[in-house]
Design a protein around this motif. Sequence first.
Motif, PDB file in Angstrom:
ATOM      1  N   SER A 124      -8.297  -5.815   1.112  1.00 25.52           N
ATOM      2  CA  SER A 124      -7.554  -4.564   1.238  1.00 25.52           C
ATOM      3  C   SER A 124      -6.175  -4.797   1.836  1.00 25.52           C
ATOM      4  CB  SER A 124      -8.333  -3.569   2.106  1.00 25.52           C
ATOM      5  OG  SER A 124      -8.595  -4.117   3.387  1.00 25.52           O
ATOM      6  N   ASN A 125      -6.015  -5.947   2.508  1.00 25.80           N
ATOM      7  CA  ASN A 125      -4.736  -6.351   3.091  1.00 25.80           C
ATOM      8  C   ASN A 125      -4.400  -7.732   2.546  1.00 25.80           C
ATOM      9  OD1 ASN A 125      -2.621  -7.296   4.685  1.00 25.80           O
ATOM     10  ND2 ASN A 125      -3.441  -6.466   6.590  1.00 25.80           N
TER      11      ASN A 125
ATOM     12  N   TYR B  28      -3.171  -6.054  -8.220  1.00 22.73           N
ATOM     13  CA  TYR B  28      -3.494  -4.947  -7.315  1.00 22.73           C
ATOM     14  C   TYR B  28      -4.007  -3.787  -8.149  1.00 22.73           C
ATOM     15  CZ  TYR B  28      -2.787  -1.089  -4.011  1.00 22.73           C
ATOM     16  OH  TYR B  28      -2.952  -0.003  -3.193  1.00 22.73           O
TER      17      TYR B  28
ATOM     18  N   GLY C 142      -5.981   0.259  -4.503  1.00 24.80           N
ATOM     19  CA  GLY C 142      -6.133  -0.066  -3.092  1.00 24.80           C
ATOM     20  C   GLY C 142      -6.705  -1.428  -2.791  1.00 24.80           C
ATOM     21  N   THR C 143      -7.000  -2.221  -3.824  1.00 29.51           N
ATOM     22  CA  THR C 143      -7.601  -3.542  -3.621  1.00 29.51           C
ATOM     23  C   THR C 143      -6.756  -4.618  -4.278  1.00 29.51           C
ATOM     24  OG1 THR C 143      -9.841  -2.627  -3.535  1.00 29.51           O
ATOM     25  CG2 THR C 143      -9.649  -4.968  -4.022  1.00 29.51           C
ATOM     26  N   TYR C 144      -6.569  -5.713  -3.557  1.00 30.10           N
ATOM     27  CA  TYR C 144      -5.902  -6.890  -4.111  1.00 30.10           C
ATOM     28  C   TYR C 144      -6.966  -7.835  -4.661  1.00 30.10           C
ATOM     29  CZ  TYR C 144      -1.781  -5.252  -1.599  1.00 30.10           C
ATOM     30  OH  TYR C 144      -0.729  -4.492  -1.145  1.00 30.10           O
TER      31      TYR C 144
ATOM     32  N   THR D 159     -11.350 -10.654  -3.135  1.00 32.67           N
ATOM     33  CA  THR D 159     -10.658  -9.370  -2.973  1.00 32.67           C
ATOM     34  C   THR D 159     -10.271  -9.169  -1.513  1.00 32.67           C
ATOM     35  OG1 THR D 159     -12.729  -8.161  -2.581  1.00 32.67           O
ATOM     36  CG2 THR D 159     -11.980  -8.338  -4.868  1.00 32.67           C
TER      37      THR D 159
END
Length: 525
Positions: free
Chosen positions: A108-109, A81, A84-86, A106
């Motif tokens: 965001s959730n 992570y 704000g990005t996985y 990638t």
Amino acid sequence: MTLLYQNPILPGFYPDPSICRVGDDYYLITSTFEYFPGIPIFHSKDLVNWQQIGHVLDRASQLNLDGTPGSKGIYAPTIRYHNGTYYVITTFVVSKTGARRNFFVTASNPAGPWSEPYWLENAQGIDPSLFFDEDGRAYYTGNRVPPSGQMYPKHMEIWMQELDLEKKQLVGPTYSLWEGALKNAHAQEAPHLYKIKGFYYLIIAEGGTGFTHSVTIARSKSLTGPYEGCKMNPVLTHRHLGRNHDITSIGHADIVETQHGEWWMVCLGSRPYGGEYRNLGRETFLVPFVWEEGWPVVNPGKGVVEPRMPFPNLRVNEIPTVLTRDHFNAEVLDMQWNTIRTPRKDFWSLTERESHLRLKLKPERIMDEVNPSFVGRRQQHKNFSACLAMEFTPRSVREVGGLVLLQNNDFQFRMEMTLSRDGNSIVRLVERNGGLECTLVEMPIREAKLYFKVEAKGQDYSFFYGENEDEWKALYLNTDGRILSSDVAGGFVGAYIGMYASSNGIVSDNYADFDWFEYKELNES
């Protein structure tokens, strides 16, 4: 009284775990090889109780497994992570001798949706990882043959290159970081980089994924090295415990610090039974460690992964109990279910018959490296029961439907309903061992709706059938289940159990309807 947790934390075929923490939330992913959807993702608040929230690769556009051999496909993903990005990065092994292609996605959730793959050019090796330094720059690590050549079989080195997050490609010079701690060990792989209290730490796996598996570590004040190996290496292994130990093959680790300052390691391991046989595949285990003089000491005073260990200093967060019986009432398949390779031609439906899973007969066979009409789940216990209710009217000797216990296309048990040569309905048990098939038994039946059941007590697998759920008839008792282990069949996956239908090479518009499927652990007694 000390609260204990049970290892493995993810039982069954969940190998190569990777973990990250975001605030009070933990996320964990594992390998999936030739199964679809790819890369299950789990969420936890306490590191012990995990709930699956999705799959990272759940669309055909992300994962084309057509023609992928058994135990190839998706290897050893890493989750990280940043801002704000996985990020999830992994290897796609195309074939037995073909390319190893690395890519990342990638989101965001973490529950998804995840992006389409970003394929990396000139990204050598397997088991890649991403590291985000304090200045925000990102780096790729993987393994490769040392530039000077291999000194012994499977001799590898860990290397690194910067990843441009805008261009989504590797840029700049490459760096040789480390050739591992054990010069006679093979398969240096699975690198993970961290920066902790002024040091860059590099954790890798050495010794292969079997009995000699291990975790080793090195550190450096500089990102690019040189890296100094820990004198206590390997910091974790079970190979010194012997082949008859309850837990073997420990290795391939990732680490995480809790919000309260505790450090934990997830790793893979196996629980052989009935001898050195691992029907459950490689599973995910959890073990604590502490830092002493800048190096990790795993499970101080014991140094190994134990079946029961003290719970983390985190509030217990129990998750909803997974129902043992799936009645197929939902609009989508439950996350426990997988297909073999990328599903094609919409061969299953939850809507064509209410509260049923309909499997359409495809010409493809589960005995071939194809996408058969199969929906299955992992075997997760040494002692278990799996049963189903199926309604099926075969129209020819080629049409079959039923229950499959699967290690790969050459090693399996199939409990099938079909027609005999004289046109009568039968149920039969087929053992496929090394590609050679033997019908162990067949029995005549009258009804189109049948109930199938398998019970396993260790390596003794017994099969039953019935024309109602309350009256089981023995079909075949106490057959040897060891063919469902990778130790017999080869490869890297664990056993699957599921529903299957096929027209065996001919086109058919027939189908089998499954009313429910139940899987549960059995008590050892």
